[in-house]
Each structure stands twice: as structure tokens, then as C-alpha cells.
Design an enzyme around this catalytic site. Structure first.
Site, short mmCIF file in Angstrom:
data_model
loop_
_atom_site.label_atom_id
_atom_site.label_comp_id
_atom_site.label_asym_id
_atom_site.label_seq_id
_atom_site.Cartn_x
_atom_site.Cartn_y
_atom_site.Cartn_z
N ASP A 88 16.02 -0.80 11.51
CA ASP A 88 15.19 0.36 11.87
C ASP A 88 15.97 1.45 12.59
O ASP A 88 15.49 2.07 13.56
CB ASP A 88 13.97 -0.09 12.70
N ILE A 104 16.22 -8.08 5.70
CA ILE A 104 17.23 -7.13 6.15
C ILE A 104 18.33 -7.00 5.10
O ILE A 104 18.87 -8.00 4.61
CB ILE A 104 17.82 -7.59 7.51
N LEU A 105 18.66 -5.77 4.76
CA LEU A 105 19.75 -5.53 3.82
C LEU A 105 21.07 -5.53 4.58
O LEU A 105 21.13 -5.10 5.73
CB LEU A 105 19.56 -4.18 3.11
N MET A 122 10.58 -6.81 4.11
CA MET A 122 10.84 -7.49 5.37
C MET A 122 12.10 -8.36 5.32
O MET A 122 12.25 -9.30 6.11
CB MET A 122 9.61 -8.33 5.78
N GLU A 154 1.41 6.95 7.15
CA GLU A 154 2.58 6.48 6.40
C GLU A 154 2.51 6.95 4.95
O GLU A 154 3.49 7.42 4.38
CB GLU A 154 2.65 4.94 6.42
N SER A 173 0.83 -1.21 0.00
CA SER A 173 0.00 0.00 0.00
C SER A 173 0.87 1.26 0.00
O SER A 173 0.51 2.27 -0.63
CB SER A 173 -0.98 0.01 1.17
N ASN A 174 2.01 1.22 0.66
CA ASN A 174 2.93 2.38 0.59
C ASN A 174 3.46 2.54 -0.84
O ASN A 174 3.55 3.66 -1.34
CB ASN A 174 4.09 2.21 1.57
N HIS A 228 8.72 2.96 8.84
CA HIS A 228 8.49 2.01 9.93
C HIS A 228 7.26 2.47 10.73
O HIS A 228 7.11 3.66 11.01
CB HIS A 228 9.72 1.96 10.85
N ASN A 279 13.56 4.15 4.57
CA ASN A 279 12.67 3.11 5.09
C ASN A 279 11.50 3.78 5.80
O ASN A 279 11.64 4.86 6.35
CB ASN A 279 13.42 2.22 6.08
#
Ligand code: GAR
Length: 206
Positions: free
Chosen positions: A151, A98-99, A96, A180, A13-14, A115, A113
């Protein structure tokens, strides 16, 4: 002009809010757009293809693949779409996976990002449930530059929402999601218009 990559894992949705803002010219100066999902079957990937006619790629990280090699695969895809640290913007939108430091260092302060909490509170998974469980009266969302820990990174924008006594994880998530969608496109515009200056851990909006 920036070339934009949006990284998703779920419903997106973002991603949709960002793509709508580009279509309606609330976000200008975006040239190429690419959506990458780490889940082939994610709804957002289908929406990007069908509704927005955006280029998409999917890349899954199986257990055998190291974080470094996963990063390298993403970088390979980004570069093949002409998304480089010098001209690119990478927006994690419910991504979801992690880089690792390889990509975070290479694309330093080019990765944003979102959050669903007022960071640094409630990092990690189920931030909205963490807020309900902690009994806080206010929560919200944060857009930040990505650094090498989950985060964390200089905060660009935050928006708070009330937490009601009757809230569940779901109802709070829905209330936060509305905000958001607003602050992500605002932060993207600030980035594109070079209005963000990082001083130590602070983001100064010029
Ligand atoms: C959003 O609430 C986003 O903030 C969260 O995942 C959701 C994705 O929704 N991200 C994180 O928790 C990252 N730590 P969407 O797929 O509908 O945009």
C-alpha cells in the site's frame, strides 16, 4: 489503447465498476481485458465470466511457491494475453496477494491499486476497521501506483468520506466502496489518456 488486467481475490465490485465503465464507454481505449484471481472460487471470477464474458485466469500461490515464482507465473499469463509494460495496465482490485519486486519492477508504474483508506494512514488488512478503531472522523479511499511495499506508491486520487459515531467496519466499508468505484475509473482514464506524470513521490495530473 491499453490491454487491461484486473486482479481480484473476492467479490470484485471494483472490477464490476471498471467493466461497467468500459461497457458504457465511460472508459475508452481499452482493447483486451483479462481478469485474474488468486482464488479459484472467488465470486468476482464467476461474474467476470458469466456477466461480462471476459477472459479469466486463476492462479493460487501455495506455500511452496516463492513470491518470485508467483510473479513469474502472473507475468507469463499477462504476456500470453499481450499485456506488456509498454501497452498494459494492471489494476489490483481487492487483490489480497502481495506482488513481489520482480513483477513490480518489470511493470513499473503500470500497476495501480485501490485501498480503502486515505493512505498513508491505515495500510494493510481491515483498513476500515483500523479507521473505526482509531476514532478518526474522516476516512476514504486511495488509488495509487504500486511500488515495492504494501500500500505504498505515488498517490493518483483520493476521496474522503465521513466516519460516523455509529459506524461499524461494515457500514464504513460500504460508504467507502461507493467512492472507490468512482475514483478507480477516473484514475484509469487519467492513466490511459497519459495525464499522469510522476515527479519523485508526487503524481502531477496534467
Ligand atoms: C475494496 O474495498 C478494496 O479497496 C480493498 O478490498 C476491497 C475489495 O472489494 N483492497 C484492499 O484492502 C487492498 N489493500 P471488491 O472485491 O468488492 O472490489
Amino acid at each position: 489503447m491499453v490491454n487491461l488486467a484486473i486482479l481480484i481475490s473476492g467479490k470484485g465490485s471494483n472490477m464490476g465498476a471498471i467493466l461497467d465503465a468500459i461497457t458504457s464507454k465511460q472508459i475508452l481505449e481499452v482493447d483486451k481485458v483479462l481478469v485474474i484471481s488468486n482464488k479459484k472460487e472467488s465470486i468476482g471470477l464467476q461474474v467476470a465470466k458469466d456477466r461480462y464474458r471476459i477472459s479469466t485466469e486463476s492462479i493460487t500461490k501455495d506455500k511452496k511457491l516463492s513470491t518470485n515464482d508467483f510473479d513469474k507465473k502472473i507475468i507469463h499469463i499477462l504476456k500470453s494475453y499481450d499485456i506488456h509494460p509498454s501497452n498494459g495496465l494492471i489494476c489490483l482490485a481487492g487483490f489480497m496477494q502481495i506482488l513481489g519486486s520482480y513483477i513490480v519492477d518489470m511493470y513499473k508504474h503500470v500497476i495501480l491499486n485501490i485501498h480503502p483508506s486515505l493512505l498513508p494512514s491505515f495500510k494493510g488488512l481491515h483498513a476500515q476497521k483500523q479507521a473505526v478503531d482509531a476514532g478518526v472522523k474522516i476516512s476514504g479511499c486511495t488509488v495509487h501506483f504500486v511500488e515495492n511495499a504494501v500500500d505504498t506508491g505515488p498517490i493518483i486520487l483520493q476521496k474522503c468520506v465521513p466516519v460516523f459515531d455509529t459506524d461499524t467496519e461494515y457500514t464504513l466499508s460500504q460508504r467507502i466502496l461507493i467512492e472507490e468505484h468512482k475514483i478507480y475509473k477516473e484514475a484509469i482514464n487519467l492513466f490511459i489518456n497519459k495525464k499522469l506524470k510522476i515527479e519523485s513521490n508526487r503524481v502531477i495530473i496534467k
